[in-house]
Design a protein around this motif. Structure first.
Motif, short mmCIF file in Angstrom:
data_model
loop_
_atom_site.label_atom_id
_atom_site.label_comp_id
_atom_site.label_asym_id
_atom_site.label_seq_id
_atom_site.Cartn_x
_atom_site.Cartn_y
_atom_site.Cartn_z
N ASN A 98 1.01 -1.32 -0.16
CA ASN A 98 -0.02 0.10 0.11
C ASN A 98 0.84 1.21 -0.01
OD1 ASN A 98 -1.34 2.48 1.52
ND2 ASN A 98 -3.06 0.84 0.95
N PHE A 99 0.66 2.05 -0.91
CA PHE A 99 1.54 3.42 -0.85
C PHE A 99 1.42 4.45 0.04
CE2 PHE A 99 1.97 1.73 -5.37
CZ PHE A 99 3.28 2.24 -5.81
N THR A 100 -0.05 4.44 0.52
CA THR A 100 -0.31 5.29 1.72
C THR A 100 0.44 4.86 3.03
OG1 THR A 100 -2.26 6.08 0.65
CG2 THR A 100 -1.89 6.50 2.94
N LEU A 101 0.47 3.54 3.40
CA LEU A 101 0.66 3.14 4.31
C LEU A 101 2.49 3.16 4.47
CD1 LEU A 101 0.51 1.75 7.31
CD2 LEU A 101 0.25 -0.51 5.98
N ALA A 102 3.16 2.78 3.23
CA ALA A 102 4.27 2.62 2.93
C ALA A 102 4.83 3.92 3.35
CB ALA A 102 4.93 2.28 1.73
N ALA A 103 4.41 5.11 2.93
CA ALA A 103 4.86 6.45 2.93
C ALA A 103 4.68 6.87 4.56
CB ALA A 103 3.88 7.52 2.30
N GLU A 104 3.78 6.42 4.96
CA GLU A 104 3.67 6.76 6.49
C GLU A 104 4.78 6.24 7.35
OE1 GLU A 104 -0.02 5.35 7.99
OE2 GLU A 104 -1.16 6.85 7.07
N ASP A 149 2.37 -3.98 -9.77
CA ASP A 149 1.06 -3.99 -10.48
C ASP A 149 0.08 -3.38 -9.79
OD1 ASP A 149 -1.33 -4.66 -11.97
OD2 ASP A 149 -0.73 -6.72 -12.10
N ARG A 150 -0.13 -2.07 -10.39
CA ARG A 150 -1.14 -1.20 -9.38
C ARG A 150 -2.68 -1.57 -9.67
NH1 ARG A 150 3.58 1.15 -10.80
NH2 ARG A 150 4.70 2.77 -9.43
N SER A 151 -2.79 -2.20 -10.53
CA SER A 151 -4.24 -2.57 -11.00
C SER A 151 -4.85 -3.75 -9.94
CB SER A 151 -4.18 -3.21 -12.22
OG SER A 151 -3.62 -4.77 -12.30
N LYS A 152 -3.95 -4.54 -9.28
CA LYS A 152 -4.49 -5.26 -8.15
C LYS A 152 -4.62 -4.66 -6.84
CE LYS A 152 -2.42 -9.35 -10.57
NZ LYS A 152 -1.48 -10.41 -10.61
N LYS A 153 -5.44 -5.22 -5.87
CA LYS A 153 -5.77 -4.89 -4.54
C LYS A 153 -5.68 -6.09 -3.79
CE LYS A 153 -6.43 -0.49 -5.95
NZ LYS A 153 -5.55 0.39 -5.42
N PRO A 154 -4.51 -6.04 -2.72
CA PRO A 154 -3.59 -5.15 -2.54
C PRO A 154 -2.52 -5.00 -3.66
CG PRO A 154 -3.18 -6.91 -1.11
CD PRO A 154 -4.50 -7.24 -1.85
N ILE A 155 -1.59 -4.11 -3.57
CA ILE A 155 -0.61 -3.84 -4.87
C ILE A 155 0.28 -5.12 -4.75
CG2 ILE A 155 1.30 -2.61 -5.45
CD1 ILE A 155 -0.08 0.11 -4.19
N GLN A 156 0.56 -5.70 -5.78
CA GLN A 156 1.46 -6.86 -6.23
C GLN A 156 2.57 -6.48 -6.84
OE1 GLN A 156 0.56 -9.79 -4.67
NE2 GLN A 156 -1.12 -8.91 -3.92
N LEU A 157 3.69 -7.21 -6.69
CA LEU A 157 4.91 -7.14 -7.32
C LEU A 157 4.86 -7.92 -8.75
CD1 LEU A 157 7.51 -7.90 -4.58
CD2 LEU A 157 7.44 -5.99 -5.81
N THR A 158 5.32 -7.24 -9.83
CA THR A 158 5.45 -7.87 -11.02
C THR A 158 6.54 -8.94 -10.76
OG1 THR A 158 7.05 -6.39 -11.85
CG2 THR A 158 4.65 -5.78 -12.17
N ASP A 159 6.92 -9.79 -11.96
CA ASP A 159 7.87 -10.90 -11.57
C ASP A 159 9.32 -10.03 -11.55
OD1 ASP A 159 6.02 -12.89 -11.85
OD2 ASP A 159 6.11 -13.29 -14.15
#
Length: 313
Positions: free
Chosen positions: A17-23, A49-59
């Motif tokens: 999560n970008f918001t939580l990571a920023a905090e 991969d920002r299209s998935k919730k939660p955000i996932q890493l690409t390969d």
């Protein structure tokens, strides 16, 4: 790319999560997002991969994260080398301790440690073994004190001491009149245990297995504290086992109900554990030395048999 940018990548990979990571990184979400986007543009790839919730890493993102961990650790190691060269022991040090060790060991060494190393900001958390392993791997703990061996590939263990199990028997118990007992003297149907999730509980289960006893469906009462188990035993609801250091602070009337095992005494191995990257090794050694100095006079048993906290299949 910079070390800071890689730290942002690692934070998003962990929290998804970008918001939580920023905090967690103490920056604004737009700042963190912009820096990660810069790396992706520089490399011409997508890390997340920002299209998935939660955000996932690409390969390719997973491979980058694995390498980023190495780079950030090595950058931290440079600071560590400089501090060791200067003989400086200070800064923040995050320590985890399991619940069955925290109440007895911490008061024994904490005052000595903070007096000897006043520049260290020691942050201590009581955590179970599973939480400790996760936080060590994620870089959220510098070290921990737990029952071992854990057999974790990325974690190093330095044995601090061996702590015997001690039986606490009600006066009505068949072996109450004995000065020392054997594991076979205990009725597994009546053993009171800590709740699931405590490695001390697992050690007791493995002790019964070592003695050739099947513990399945035998343990009727489980509690979250040794104090409750003692009170239940006093009410005649069963027997329990205690770690040796916990018995030192019992009242005399309760100590009269303690029975040590014959040698070799069943015991647990207690170790200082930390990631094999060995960051802050000078502080880890300072902690080990301090604990060794106070524990050597408290536990004098030599002939012990180590009971692993790991469940044996």
């Amino acid at each position: 790319m910079t070390i800071t940018q890689l730290q942002y990548v690692l934070a998003v990979a962990e929290y998804k999560n970008f918001t939580l990571a920023a905090e967690k990184c103490f920056v604004t979400q737009p700042t963190l997002s912009m820096q990660i986007q810069k790396i992706e543009e520089e490399l011409n790839i997508l890390i997340f991969d920002r299209s998935k919730k939660p955000i996932q890493l690409t390969d390719i993102g997973q491979k980058i994260v694995n390498q980023a961990k190495n780079i950030v650790n090595e950058a931290d190691r440079i600071k560590d080398i400089v501090e060791q060269q200067k003989g400086f022991i200070g800064g923040e040090f995050r320590l985890g301790i399991i619940p069955t060790i925290m109440p007895t060991l911490l008061p024994m060494f904490l005052n000595n440690f903070i007096k000897k190393y006043p520049k260290v900001k020691l942050i201590i958390e009581e955590l179970n073994t599973e939480e400790i392993i996760t936080r060590l791997k994620n870089g959220h703990l510098d070290a921990a004190i737990a029952a071992t061996p854990l057999m974790e590939e990325k974690i190093k263990e330095i044995v601090l001491y061996f702590e015997p199990f001690v039986a606490y028997l009600p006066e009505s118990h068949d072996s109450f009149q004995k000065k020392e007992i054997e594991v076979s003297d205990l009725n597994v149907d009546e053993i009171l245990l800590l709740q699931d999730g405590h490695c001390f509980r697992d050690g007791i289960l493995n002790l019964c297995k070592t003695a050739g006893k099947n513990e399945a469906n035998h343990f009727r009462i489980e509690s979250g504290s040794f104090e409750t188990l003692i009170k239940l035993a006093d009410e005649g609801l069963g027997t329990t086992l205690l770690p040796y250091l916990h018995t030192l602070e019992l009242k005399d009337k309760d100590k009269a109900k303690l029975r040590h095992f014959v040698e070799p005494k069943p015991a647990r191995e207690v170790s200082l554990i930390f990631p094999k990257t060995e960051l802050k090794i000078h502080m880890i050694e300072a902690l080990r030395s301090t604990i060794a100095g106070v524990i050597k006079g408290a536990i004098v048993f030599q002939n012990v048999e180590i009971i692993s906290p790991l469940q044996k299949k």
